[in-house]
Write an enzyme that holds these catalytic residues in place. Structure first.
Site, short mmCIF file in Angstrom:
data_model
loop_
_atom_site.label_atom_id
_atom_site.label_comp_id
_atom_site.label_asym_id
_atom_site.label_seq_id
_atom_site.Cartn_x
_atom_site.Cartn_y
_atom_site.Cartn_z
N THR A 248 -5.73 1.44 -5.55
CA THR A 248 -5.25 0.07 -5.30
C THR A 248 -5.82 -0.93 -6.31
O THR A 248 -5.12 -1.84 -6.75
CB THR A 248 -5.62 -0.35 -3.86
N HIS B 289 -1.62 2.69 4.81
CA HIS B 289 -2.67 3.45 4.12
C HIS B 289 -2.75 4.87 4.68
O HIS B 289 -2.58 5.07 5.87
CB HIS B 289 -4.03 2.75 4.25
N ASP C 219 1.80 -0.08 -4.78
CA ASP C 219 0.62 -0.01 -5.66
C ASP C 219 0.43 1.36 -6.30
O ASP C 219 0.13 1.47 -7.47
CB ASP C 219 -0.65 -0.51 -4.94
N HIS C 220 0.59 2.41 -5.50
CA HIS C 220 0.36 3.76 -6.04
C HIS C 220 1.06 4.77 -5.14
O HIS C 220 1.68 4.39 -4.15
CB HIS C 220 -1.14 4.07 -6.16
N GLU D 48 0.82 -1.21 0.00
CA GLU D 48 0.00 0.00 0.00
C GLU D 48 0.86 1.28 0.00
O GLU D 48 1.70 1.46 0.90
CB GLU D 48 -0.92 -0.03 1.23
#
Ligand code: GP9
Length: 414
Positions: free
Chosen positions: A84, A198, A255-256, A42
């Site tokens: 995600t 997150h 993921d990002h 994440e």
């Protein structure tokens, strides 16, 4: 239109030819029958690696691991609004996410050549593990479509280490390994999606002395990702203890982006000014490495690569021909060159890096020369911007209009 359909078919055929070339390379099938464990981390960004804060390593375990792995310092995420879920789609299915919303939500019923179904057809079990509500990002439906044998979601985990949105990644990894052991099916393909890092990163972890970054979002981010790094260290130990380390390919990627643009805080962290080029690229860069059994092929590959190249990379290592699939990526292990195209129309080929402006005028924006990070002549990015636009159009046609069944039929005829 007929013309667009033909353009789409021709584009995919060219890409398939490039992938077929990679089937002739010596690495093709070198890891046939090995387990594959993919960690999607994440909001994990590349700048964390080998970075110290007040003299302390943020990611000591990953720093050690990348030295034993094939490491790609120029790996980019290719996500858009679907965050995600976009990373998951680009990685597993090797197509672009859509420009608005998420493929997982909007097109979960369409046909794709995603990794789980492909490896299953080659004797693998395929599972996905994520300790959160199964309906988030419409995962229940999309994972069913992707043909996973099982989606281990929050209902399958014991809530023994409450952290942030869910259980902490340490517990998550421990239970994921237990789930894989309990399935007792090798070879396995498993994807584990972490959550502890997150946004807004306030998980109450304060192991590092971060000085003046205390209380800042970037400071919280560093503490949270340091915890994820510890979890990764524990995961490696668990794989060793369970006899999985030597027969499993371990892959890790972010993921990002972390959505933090407080450049002053980055300057505090780096102890130097942040350049315009870094401002344009830092948030696009996420880590990617592949640990191969016995540390084989450990080293750095500089090639510019992206999430959409992940599935073809795995298939090349396992020796599963991907030449005929309706995918857009090329194995990262292959020297075959190919640009990385971003959802906003930007791209990089490792030489130039193009950031489009917001007006959507083709080719207008900032063209960086990657050698020195300075602005290049716009003309240097024009052809690449045109190719990027076509690649996005081809992907959108396939995804929006569910073209894969027709493309497959066409291929069978020939
Ligand atoms: C939730 C998690 C977060 O299940 O994957 O998704 P994001 O908000 O980062 O897109």
């Amino acid at each position: 239109t007929e013309e667009q359909l033909k353009e789409t078919k021709d584009w995919m055929k060219e890409r398939q030819k490039l992938r077929q070339q990679t089937e002739q390379e010596p690495i093709f099938g070198a890891y046939k029958g090995k387990n594959v464990l993919v960690i999607q981390a994440e909001a994990f960004q590349t700048f964390l690696l080998n970075q110290k804060v007040n003299g302390q390593e943020i990611t000591p375990n990953l720093n050690k691991l990348i030295k034993q792995s094939v490491y790609f310092p120029n790996f980019y995420h290719q996500t858009a609004n679907g965050r995600t879920s976009d990373a998951d789609f680009a990685t597993s299915c090797s197509l672009h996410p859509v420009s608005s919303g998420s493929v997982f939500i909007r097109f979960a019923g369409h046909t794709f050549d995603c990794l789980p179904q492909v490896v299953k057809a080659n004797g693998y079990s395929a599972t996905v593990h994520h300790a959160y509500d199964g309906s988030f990002w419409n995962r229940n439906n999309m994972y069913h479509n992707m043909a996973y044998d099982k989606f281990y979601n929050i209902k399958d985990f014991t809530l023994d280490e409450k952290l942030g949105w869910s259980i902490g990644d340490k517990s998550f990894f421990r239970q994921t390994v237990e789930q894989l052991k309990a399935r007792n099916h090798e070879p396995f393909y498993a994807m584990a999606i972490t959550l502890s890092s997150h946004h807004p990163y306030t998980i109450g972890k304060h192991d590092l002395n971060i000085g003046s970054l205390t209380g800042k979002t970037l400071g919280n981010y560093i503490q949270a990702t340091h915890y994820v790094d510890e979890a990764m260290g524990e995961l490696v130990d668990l794989l060793k203890q369970n006899g999985l380390w030597d027969n499993t390919i371990l892959m890790f990627y972010g993921d990002h982006d972390n959505s933090i643009t407080d450049w002053n805080d980055y300057e505090t962290l780096f102890g130097r000014p942040v350049t315009e080029f870094e401002k344009a690229t830092i948030l696009k860069k996420v880590p990617f490495f592949i640990h191969l059994p016995h540390d084989e092929h450990a080293g750095v590959i500089d090639k510019a690569v992206g999430q959409m190249d992940t599935a073809p990379t795995i298939l090349q290592l396992l020796g599963i021909p991907a030449g005929n699939f309706q995918q857009m990526g090329i194995s990262m292990m292959s020297p075959v060159p190919k640009p990385v195209v971003f959802r906003n129309g930007g791209f990089t080929d490792g030489n130039v890096y193009f950031v489009p402006n917001n007006e959507g005028v083709l080719g207008r924006g900032t063209c960086f020369n990657m050698k020195n990070g300075t602005a290049a002549e716009p003309a240097a990015c024009q052809p690449g911007a045109k190719d990027a636009r076509l690649e996005l159009q081809v992907s959108d046609r396939i995804v929006d209009h569910d073209l894969i069944p027709a493309l497959r039929k066409e291929a069978e005829k020939q």
